[in-house]
Write an enzyme that holds these catalytic residues in place. Sequence first.
Site, mmCIF file in Angstrom:
data_model
loop_
_atom_site.group_PDB
_atom_site.id
_atom_site.type_symbol
_atom_site.label_atom_id
_atom_site.label_comp_id
_atom_site.label_asym_id
_atom_site.label_seq_id
_atom_site.Cartn_x
_atom_site.Cartn_y
_atom_site.Cartn_z
ATOM 1 N N ARG A 177 0.802 -1.218 0.000
ATOM 2 C CA ARG A 177 0.000 0.000 0.000
ATOM 3 C C ARG A 177 0.842 1.279 0.000
ATOM 4 O O ARG A 177 0.301 2.368 -0.134
ATOM 5 C CB ARG A 177 -0.968 -0.012 1.196
ATOM 6 C CG ARG A 177 -1.916 -1.220 1.181
ATOM 7 C CD ARG A 177 -3.140 -0.983 2.013
ATOM 8 N NE ARG A 177 -3.807 0.249 1.599
ATOM 9 C CZ ARG A 177 -4.788 0.837 2.291
ATOM 10 N NH1 ARG A 177 -5.206 0.286 3.403
ATOM 11 N NH2 ARG A 177 -5.343 1.954 1.869
ATOM 12 N N HIS A 230 -7.597 -1.954 12.604
ATOM 13 C CA HIS A 230 -7.215 -0.576 12.958
ATOM 14 C C HIS A 230 -7.941 -0.115 14.228
ATOM 15 O O HIS A 230 -9.011 -0.631 14.562
ATOM 16 C CB HIS A 230 -7.623 0.384 11.835
ATOM 17 C CG HIS A 230 -6.827 0.258 10.579
ATOM 18 N ND1 HIS A 230 -7.402 0.136 9.335
ATOM 19 C CD2 HIS A 230 -5.481 0.271 10.366
ATOM 20 C CE1 HIS A 230 -6.454 0.063 8.410
ATOM 21 N NE2 HIS A 230 -5.285 0.133 9.008
ATOM 22 N N CYS A 274 -12.779 4.761 6.067
ATOM 23 C CA CYS A 274 -11.566 4.513 5.286
ATOM 24 C C CYS A 274 -11.666 4.954 3.833
ATOM 25 O O CYS A 274 -10.652 5.055 3.157
ATOM 26 C CB CYS A 274 -11.144 3.059 5.382
ATOM 27 S SG CYS A 274 -12.395 1.937 4.881
HETATM 28 C C1 CIR Z 1 -6.140 -3.280 4.074
HETATM 29 O O1 CIR Z 1 -6.010 -4.374 4.620
HETATM 30 O O2 CIR Z 1 -5.283 -2.408 4.182
HETATM 31 C C2 CIR Z 1 -7.386 -3.026 3.277
HETATM 32 N N1 CIR Z 1 -7.833 -4.223 2.661
HETATM 33 C C3 CIR Z 1 -8.482 -2.457 4.143
HETATM 34 C C4 CIR Z 1 -8.151 -1.118 4.717
HETATM 35 C C5 CIR Z 1 -9.274 -0.508 5.449
HETATM 36 N N2 CIR Z 1 -8.872 0.744 5.979
HETATM 37 C C6 CIR Z 1 -9.441 1.337 7.010
HETATM 38 O O3 CIR Z 1 -10.362 0.810 7.598
HETATM 39 N N3 CIR Z 1 -8.951 2.506 7.401
#
Ligand code: CIR
Length: 269
Positions: free
Chosen positions: A91, A166, A253
């Site tokens: 990411r 998170h 998110c």
């Molecule tokens: C991850 O695992 O990074 C993504 N599939 C999901 C991120 C979700 N982000 C958030 O809740 N802030």
Amino acid sequence: MRSAARQWIAITRAVSPAIAHCELTHLDRQPIDLMAARTQHQAYEETLRALGCEVLSLPADPGLPDSVFVEDTAIVFDELAVIARPGSPSRRPEIVTTAVALRPYRPLVRIAPPGSLDGGDVLRVGRTVYVGLTGRTNQAAIDQLTAALSPHDYVIRAVPVHGCLHLKSAATQVAADTILCNPRWVDPAVFAPLHVLEVDGAEPYAANGLLIDSQVLYPTTFPATRRRLEERRVAVTLVDVSELQKAEGAVTCCSLVFRAAQHEAKESG
Ligand code: CIR
């Protein structure tokens, strides 16, 4: 053109065609319907507009499966924006586009190695910034965040989180004095003296709502917890993000929401 009536900016990013290859930590992989995910995401953006946001929608990136989850790439404060260093290496390239988008609005500060930090771990309530210690966010990043924010009179509090991705999977602010919380994932006592409203025990993922002014953008999938919010007179606006939930996403998110004209507001105040 920026509308004078819109006091909030919401940065979003279109759903990647590669979302099926997203990171997953606590969920089993299930098929994601890309068209449905895009339709839901567009409805989410429409809801942000209805709540008074000017939406800056960034283009999808086929090489970045999780890039719809822009919250993890930055944290925007009134005084500055912190460009994150996502805990998941896949990411990290996402921050490039976010930094370009934020540059016109705030001075930028960057989290550097060995720090790693996902924006989903940062919950600001007034001048207190709670930061989850998770698989994505480490103490080195919290130290850097503290150095960046202390001169602006923020107090940073590291919060242990267990069992979810998170901090904001476990707790979010839903009113000026109220935190919605799953007590199995984070100790509600850390939020004292704020009022803590617990999620319904059958809805562990229900603690994530997006507060904009006095409205909470909230998933359709948690009816029992929604009733608890309404009993506490929290105004809830529902969105269906069920396809994005399969990618371990939630409502906070998918956007970075911040005040458009902070500097003007400060000068006139
Ligand atoms: C991850 O695992 O990074 C993504 N599939 C999901 C991120 C979700 N982000 C958030 O809740 N802030």
